[in-house]
Structures are given as structure tokens and as C-alpha cells.
Design a protein around this motif. Structure first.
Motif, PDB file in Angstrom:
ATOM      1  N   VAL A   8       0.845  -1.195   0.000  1.00  0.00           N
ATOM      2  CA  VAL A   8       0.000   0.000   0.000  1.00  0.00           C
ATOM      3  C   VAL A   8       0.877   1.241   0.000  1.00  0.00           C
ATOM      4  CG1 VAL A   8      -1.909  -1.127   1.196  1.00  0.00           C
ATOM      5  CG2 VAL A   8      -0.178   0.055   2.518  1.00  0.00           C
ATOM      6  N   ALA A   9       0.324   2.323  -0.520  1.00  0.00           N
ATOM      7  CA  ALA A   9       1.025   3.606  -0.529  1.00  0.00           C
ATOM      8  C   ALA A   9       0.006   4.683  -0.194  1.00  0.00           C
ATOM      9  CB  ALA A   9       1.644   3.870  -1.899  1.00  0.00           C
ATOM     10  N   GLY A  50      -6.130   8.246   2.396  1.00  0.00           N
ATOM     11  CA  GLY A  50      -6.377   6.998   1.699  1.00  0.00           C
ATOM     12  C   GLY A  50      -5.093   6.301   1.289  1.00  0.00           C
ATOM     13  N   VAL A  51      -5.239   5.132   0.657  1.00  0.00           N
ATOM     14  CA  VAL A  51      -4.097   4.332   0.219  1.00  0.00           C
ATOM     15  C   VAL A  51      -4.377   3.708  -1.141  1.00  0.00           C
ATOM     16  CG1 VAL A  51      -3.326   3.742   2.567  1.00  0.00           C
ATOM     17  CG2 VAL A  51      -4.940   2.252   1.397  1.00  0.00           C
ATOM     18  N   THR A  52      -3.298   3.430  -1.877  1.00  0.00           N
ATOM     19  CA  THR A  52      -3.435   2.627  -3.091  1.00  0.00           C
ATOM     20  C   THR A  52      -3.049   1.200  -2.728  1.00  0.00           C
ATOM     21  OG1 THR A  52      -1.162   3.053  -3.796  1.00  0.00           O
ATOM     22  CG2 THR A  52      -2.874   4.499  -4.690  1.00  0.00           C
ATOM     23  N   VAL A  76     -13.947   2.468  -1.852  1.00  0.00           N
ATOM     24  CA  VAL A  76     -13.143   2.073  -3.016  1.00  0.00           C
ATOM     25  C   VAL A  76     -13.278   3.136  -4.093  1.00  0.00           C
ATOM     26  CG1 VAL A  76     -12.887   0.353  -4.857  1.00  0.00           C
ATOM     27  CG2 VAL A  76     -13.417  -0.374  -2.521  1.00  0.00           C
ATOM     28  N   SER A  77     -12.145   3.503  -4.676  1.00  0.00           N
ATOM     29  CA  SER A  77     -12.126   4.503  -5.737  1.00  0.00           C
ATOM     30  C   SER A  77     -11.117   4.076  -6.797  1.00  0.00           C
ATOM     31  CB  SER A  77     -11.723   5.856  -5.150  1.00  0.00           C
ATOM     32  OG  SER A  77     -11.572   6.813  -6.174  1.00  0.00           O
ATOM     33  N   THR A 104      -7.750   2.246  -5.250  1.00  0.00           N
ATOM     34  CA  THR A 104      -7.490   3.178  -4.163  1.00  0.00           C
ATOM     35  C   THR A 104      -8.609   3.049  -3.150  1.00  0.00           C
ATOM     36  OG1 THR A 104      -6.377   4.694  -5.669  1.00  0.00           O
ATOM     37  CG2 THR A 104      -7.117   5.610  -3.579  1.00  0.00           C
ATOM     38  N   ILE A 105      -8.264   3.155  -1.881  1.00  0.00           N
ATOM     39  CA  ILE A 105      -9.273   3.199  -0.818  1.00  0.00           C
ATOM     40  C   ILE A 105      -9.139   4.551  -0.131  1.00  0.00           C
ATOM     41  CG2 ILE A 105     -10.124   2.183   1.334  1.00  0.00           C
ATOM     42  CD1 ILE A 105      -8.980  -0.494   0.415  1.00  0.00           C
ATOM     43  N   LEU A 106     -10.220   5.326  -0.145  1.00  0.00           N
ATOM     44  CA  LEU A 106     -10.225   6.658   0.484  1.00  0.00           C
ATOM     45  C   LEU A 106     -10.954   6.603   1.805  1.00  0.00           C
ATOM     46  CD1 LEU A 106     -11.131   8.732  -2.684  1.00  0.00           C
ATOM     47  CD2 LEU A 106      -8.874   8.357  -1.712  1.00  0.00           C
TER      48      LEU A 106
END
Length: 117
Positions: free
Chosen positions: A41-42, A48-50, A96-97, A115-117
Motif C-alpha cells: 500500500v502507498a 487513503g491508500v493505493t 473504493v475509488s 485506491t481506498i479513500l
């Protein structure tokens, strides 16, 4: 519930509780849903994270869609790598995005899934 399992002529006592198993004995080990390997994850600007591919493989199933609410540990997708199915779970709770992969898609290590915001 307690069970006794024999593996390679060594007996292990296993106690099953809600959601995880614990092995008792000299070679004790514990696994739980939270201990499952997760995808890299980043952080994303603004929060949020990717979630990215931990290894090269093929996406077998995408279990979420843009705008869907997910909880930490929830299944996001299944990645087949080295003839094994790897469940990629949400590292955090959120929305989720930008789902960037689809079923059957081949991915390289580091490919961003969503991506999760």
C-alpha cells in the motif's frame, strides 16, 4: 474446540476459536485474519491508500466496485500467481475509488489495483 493433529509423526493440539486457529506446543504458531499477507500500500494525497500487486499474476476475480464501502480485512480481489490463488484484502476501511484492473488481466508486481479513500 480442541483437536489433535499429527503431521510428520509429530502431534499438535489445535484449538479453534472464532476466526482463527492457534497451535499449541514447542513449535507454536498463531494465524489470524489480520495476519494474512496483504498487498503493498502507498498513501494517497488527501488521505487513503493505493493497493498494488504484491507479485506478478492474473486477476481471477474483482470483488469490489468504485464507490463501495469496505472494511479492513474485506476481500478486494483474487490474484493467481504461481498456480496459487492469493486473496488481496483491504488494508484499511474506507470507500473504493478507481478500480484499475479487471477479471483475466495480467499484472506485474507493483501494478495499482485500486485506491481506498
Amino acid at each position: 474446540m480442541k483437536y489433535t493433529v499429527t503431521l510428520n509423526e509429530t502431534r499438535y493440539e489445535i484449538e479453534l476459536e472464532e476466526g482463527y486457529a492457534q497451535v499449541a506446543g514447542a513449535e507454536a504458531a498463531k494465524t489470524s485474519p489480520a495476519a494474512r499477507p496483504t498487498a503493498p500500500v502507498a498513501p494517497v494525497a488527501g488521505g487513503g491508500v493505493t493497493v498494488s500487486a504484491p507479485m506478478p499474476g492474473t486477476v481471477l476475480n474483482v470483488a469490489v466496485a468504485d464507490g463501495q464501502q469496505v472494511k479492513e480485512g474485506q476481500l478486494l480481489l483474487v490474484l493467481e500467481a504461481m498456480k496459487m490463488e492469493n486473496e488481496i484484502v483491504a488494508p484499511v476501511s474506507g470507500t473504493v475509488s478507481g478500480v484499475k484492473v479487471s477479471r483475466g488481466q495480467a499484472v506485474d508486481s507493483g501494478t495499482v489495483f485500486l485506491t481506498i479513500l
